[in-house]
Every structure is written in structure tokens, then in C-alpha cells.
Write a protein that holds these residues in place. Structure first.
Motif, PDB file in Angstrom:
ATOM      1  N   ASP A  98       0.790  -1.228   0.000  1.00  0.00           N
ATOM      2  CA  ASP A  98       0.000   0.000   0.000  1.00  0.00           C
ATOM      3  C   ASP A  98       0.826   1.285   0.000  1.00  0.00           C
ATOM      4  OD1 ASP A  98      -2.201  -1.655   0.162  1.00  0.00           O
ATOM      5  OD2 ASP A  98      -2.423  -1.450   2.331  1.00  0.00           O
ATOM      6  N   TRP A  99       2.062   1.221   0.450  1.00  0.00           N
ATOM      7  CA  TRP A  99       2.866   2.438   0.531  1.00  0.00           C
ATOM      8  C   TRP A  99       3.215   2.958  -0.860  1.00  0.00           C
ATOM      9  CZ3 TRP A  99       7.216   0.980   4.597  1.00  0.00           C
ATOM     10  CH2 TRP A  99       6.624   0.749   5.838  1.00  0.00           C
ATOM     11  N   GLY A 100       3.679   4.222  -0.905  1.00  0.00           N
ATOM     12  CA  GLY A 100       4.139   4.802  -2.159  1.00  0.00           C
ATOM     13  C   GLY A 100       3.434   6.102  -2.461  1.00  0.00           C
ATOM     14  N   LEU A 101       3.539   6.530  -3.709  1.00  0.00           N
ATOM     15  CA  LEU A 101       2.873   7.739  -4.190  1.00  0.00           C
ATOM     16  C   LEU A 101       1.464   7.348  -4.618  1.00  0.00           C
ATOM     17  CD1 LEU A 101       2.751  10.680  -5.210  1.00  0.00           C
ATOM     18  CD2 LEU A 101       3.957   9.913  -7.281  1.00  0.00           C
ATOM     19  N   THR A 102       0.467   7.715  -3.826  1.00  0.00           N
ATOM     20  CA  THR A 102      -0.885   7.195  -4.037  1.00  0.00           C
ATOM     21  C   THR A 102      -1.910   8.253  -4.420  1.00  0.00           C
ATOM     22  OG1 THR A 102      -1.377   7.421  -1.674  1.00  0.00           O
ATOM     23  CG2 THR A 102      -0.491   5.296  -2.420  1.00  0.00           C
ATOM     24  N   GLY A 103      -1.605   9.523  -4.225  1.00  0.00           N
ATOM     25  CA  GLY A 103      -2.589  10.565  -4.486  1.00  0.00           C
ATOM     26  C   GLY A 103      -1.996  11.717  -5.284  1.00  0.00           C
ATOM     27  N   LEU A 104      -2.803  12.286  -6.170  1.00  0.00           N
ATOM     28  CA  LEU A 104      -2.362  13.392  -7.021  1.00  0.00           C
ATOM     29  C   LEU A 104      -3.566  14.284  -7.302  1.00  0.00           C
ATOM     30  CD1 LEU A 104       0.231  14.285  -8.612  1.00  0.00           C
ATOM     31  CD2 LEU A 104      -0.781  13.139 -10.599  1.00  0.00           C
ATOM     32  N   ALA A 105      -3.376  15.599  -7.204  1.00  0.00           N
ATOM     33  CA  ALA A 105      -4.472  16.539  -7.471  1.00  0.00           C
ATOM     34  C   ALA A 105      -3.902  17.867  -7.935  1.00  0.00           C
ATOM     35  CB  ALA A 105      -5.318  16.744  -6.217  1.00  0.00           C
ATOM     36  N   LEU A 106      -4.667  18.559  -8.755  1.00  0.00           N
ATOM     37  CA  LEU A 106      -4.317  19.906  -9.188  1.00  0.00           C
ATOM     38  C   LEU A 106      -5.197  20.914  -8.462  1.00  0.00           C
ATOM     39  CD1 LEU A 106      -3.929  19.516 -13.064  1.00  0.00           C
ATOM     40  CD2 LEU A 106      -2.257  19.073 -11.257  1.00  0.00           C
ATOM     41  N   ASP A 107      -4.605  22.024  -8.080  1.00  0.00           N
ATOM     42  CA  ASP A 107      -5.343  23.077  -7.387  1.00  0.00           C
ATOM     43  C   ASP A 107      -6.510  23.566  -8.243  1.00  0.00           C
ATOM     44  OD1 ASP A 107      -5.773  26.069  -6.541  1.00  0.00           O
ATOM     45  OD2 ASP A 107      -4.555  25.198  -4.933  1.00  0.00           O
ATOM     46  N   PRO A 108      -7.648  23.899  -7.630  1.00  0.00           N
ATOM     47  CA  PRO A 108      -8.767  24.451  -8.412  1.00  0.00           C
ATOM     48  C   PRO A 108      -8.370  25.684  -9.214  1.00  0.00           C
ATOM     49  CG  PRO A 108      -9.501  23.861  -6.210  1.00  0.00           C
ATOM     50  CD  PRO A 108      -8.008  23.709  -6.210  1.00  0.00           C
ATOM     51  N   ASP A 109      -7.368  26.429  -8.730  1.00  0.00           N
ATOM     52  CA  ASP A 109      -6.876  27.606  -9.443  1.00  0.00           C
ATOM     53  C   ASP A 109      -5.562  27.307 -10.161  1.00  0.00           C
ATOM     54  OD1 ASP A 109      -8.998  29.282  -8.609  1.00  0.00           O
ATOM     55  OD2 ASP A 109      -8.025  29.585  -6.679  1.00  0.00           O
ATOM     56  N   PHE A 110      -5.421  26.056 -10.636  1.00  0.00           N
ATOM     57  CA  PHE A 110      -4.172  25.642 -11.273  1.00  0.00           C
ATOM     58  C   PHE A 110      -3.779  26.558 -12.431  1.00  0.00           C
ATOM     59  CE2 PHE A 110      -1.952  23.291 -14.622  1.00  0.00           C
ATOM     60  CZ  PHE A 110      -0.849  22.806 -13.929  1.00  0.00           C
TER      61      PHE A 110
END
Length: 318
Positions: A98-110
Motif C-alpha cells: 500500500d505504501w508509495g505515491l498514491t494521491g495526485l491533485a491539481l489546485d482548483p486555481d491551477f
């Protein structure tokens, strides 16, 4: 097909399309489309190593996270995978669990601030036999397709358990329709135990086993359900989850959908602020009663072909 089954079919179809699009192996037939069981056309556009999160920028670029390499990669608006990663994070890994890079998101004001958020497990104690990790939320700034100015926003999450390497920590992140950033957290594999002599997912002071809600600087929001409780982590939005699962918001109703599972009951939930989704107060192992306890009820129970919810290992791991 009833509404719940239709919802499930749409979610599974979307997941199938995502992983086919980003997990394809490339090669001579990478551009050849195929039809998946839901009748959708699936076409591989880029090769990737364990892709688990992806998000589109307003300019048409696709950002995606590779779980175990720690790479954030970009496919440009023309469909070409850029040769160099947008960013590379040194992530903790244990047996590709389960470990690692699991989440990614861009800012609403990207479009104006160019912020890219990453949720990952960092190495807290490097040890080949008993490593220790810690979930971290960080933010990059996109400058000409490269991640710069890495800023750690949350580094106060508990370290992983010494004898439970690789399990149930950081999950997915997405911005909601309200502009808040939501994070899913596994229960650190505590189950019915916990750091404060209670099931960790039921302990409001412990961030594991929760969905958290913060602002763009990762600070708790004043209208969070437990913001006024001095004994609670003010970031908690909902609790009682075993896994840091993927989730999505309904485009019209703004409802938050997620999944969670025991070895016997895998459920599709609509998450309400302040709601308790049960784990680990779900009866005795192997958890054959999928509606045990007084938790929020799932809108659908998922089981593998030829199996029934409540049967041991009946889930499919959505």
C-alpha cells in the motif's frame, strides 16, 4: 438495472478505462482500440509503472502518479508521454503493497497558481527488514512542465507500525466541489486495536481510518464536523474506514462516493460529513454480516463472480 447497480457499473467502467489508458504496455499495437465488457472503447496511450492516480490540467495535459517509482509523469495535450518525469519523490515501499505515491491533485486555481499536490509515504526509518514510513502531503509548482518549489504541507501523520510494513496508510486526494482538499487514510492495519486502546478508525484523535478535509494550505476547515471537539483531529470529515480508498464526487449532486472492504464485505458508500462507516466495529472475523453495527449503510455490496457479499474473500478489490 437498478440505480445502485447502474452506479456501480459506471464506476467500474471508469476504473477500467483509466487503467487501460495509463497502464498499457505501448508497443506496435498500442494504438489499436479494443472493446471492454462494458461496451466502452479502450485505447492505450502511454506505458506506466503502477499508475494509481491521474488528473487533467485545463490545458489538456494528463498528470499521473506512479505508485512505487514515486514519479509524477505527464502526457501532453497531443497524447505524447514526456520523457522526463514532472517530479520524482523518494517514496517508501515494501513488497509493492500500500505504501508509495498514491494521491495526485491539481489546485482548483491551477491555471493561475500552477499548484500540483502529491500524497505519498516517505521513508521514516530505512531498514531492509523492518522499514518505517510516514504519510506526507506535498505541493509542487508547475514551471514549464517541471515540478519546482516542493513544499511539504502535512508531515505530522503518525509513523507506520514497526511490524506492519507496507499496509493501509495514505490513499487518494481530490478537490471537492466546495474547493476543499479531501484525503483518504487507511487505519495503519490496526483493526480492532489502536494506539489509544480502541479501534484506530473509530478514534477521532487519530487520523488513520478517516477521510480528512483541509484547505489549499492543508489547514483544517472551521466547518468540519469535529472542528469544535478538542479531543478530535479537526481535519476529520468522516471515519470508520479500513483502507485509504479511491473516491469521486458526483458531478451533479456533489455526493462523495468511495469503497471500503473487509475480507468478506466490499461496499460502495456515499460519504456524509461526520458519518461513521463502521470499521472495525463490524462483528467478528470473518465479518459475514455486512450490515453489522450501527454504521452508515453501504448503497451497494460488491462481490466477485459466483460469490456473495459476506463470503470470506468475496470482494474484488475495487
Amino acid at each position: 438495472m437498478n440505480t445502485n447497480r447502474l452506479t456501480l457499473a459506471i464506476l467500474l467502467a471508469a476504473l477500467a478505462t483509466v487503467f487501460a489508458a495509463c497502464g498499457g504496455g505501448g508497443g506496435d499495437d498500442a494504438d489499436e482500440a479494443e472493446i471492454n465488457p462494458f461496451g466502452l472503447e479502450v485505447q492505450s496511450v502511454a506505458a506506466a509503472a503502477s499508475p494509481v492516480a491521474l488528473t487533467f490540467a485545463p490545458d489538456g495535459r494528463l498528470f499521473f502518479a506512479e505508485k512505487h517509482t514515486g514519479n509524477i509523469r505527464v502526457v501532453d495535450a497531443a497524447g505524447n508521454l514526456l520523457s522526463e518525469p514532472f517530479a520524482q519523490i523518494n517514496v517508501a515501499n515494501w513488497l509493492d503493497l500500500d505504501w508509495g505515491l498514491t494521491g495526485l491533485a491539481l489546485d482548483p486555481d491551477f491555471a493561475s497558481n500552477h499548484y500540483v499536490y502529491a500524497f505519498y509515504t516517505e521513508v521514516a526509518v530505512a531498514d531492509n527488514e523492518r522499514p518505517v514510513g510516514r504519510p506526507v502531503l506535498a505541493r509542487f509548482t508547475d514551471e514549464d512542465g517541471r515540478g519546482t518549489d516542493m513544499t511539504v504541507l502535512i508531515d505530522d501523520f503518525p509513523e507506520t507500525r514497526l511490524d506492519h510494513q507496507g499496509f493501509k496508510t495514505n490513499g487518494a486526494i481530490h478537490f471537492g466541489p466546495d474547493g476543499a482538499l479531501y484525503l483518504t487514510m487507511g487505519d495503519y492495519d490496526w483493526g480492532k486495536d489502536g494506539p489509544n486502546d480502541t479501534g484506530a478508525a473509530q478514534d477521532l484523535s487519530f487520523p488513520g481510518g478517516k477521510i480528512l478535509r483541509v484547505d489549499t494550505d492543508a489547514l483544517p476547515l472551521s466547518d468540519n464536523p469535529f472542528a469544535g471537539d478538542p479531543a478530535a483531529d479537526p481535519r476529520v470529515f468522516a471515519y470508520g474506514f479500513g483502507h485509504g480508498s479511491a473516491f469521486a464526487f458526483h458531478p451533479e449532486t456533489d455526493d462523495l462516493y468511495t469503497t471500503d472492504s473487509t475480507d468478506s464485505c466490499e461496499e460502495l458508500d456515499i460519504v456524509r460529513g461526520g458519518g461513521n462507516y463502521g470499521w472495525p466495529d463490524v462483528g467478528e472475523f470473518p465479518f459475514s454480516d455486512c450490515y453489522a453495527g450501527s454504521q452508515e449503510r453501504a448503497i451497494y455490496l460488491i462481490a466477485g463472480e459466483g460469490k456473495q457479499p459476506g463470503g470470506f474473500q468475496s470482494g474484488i478489490g475495487v
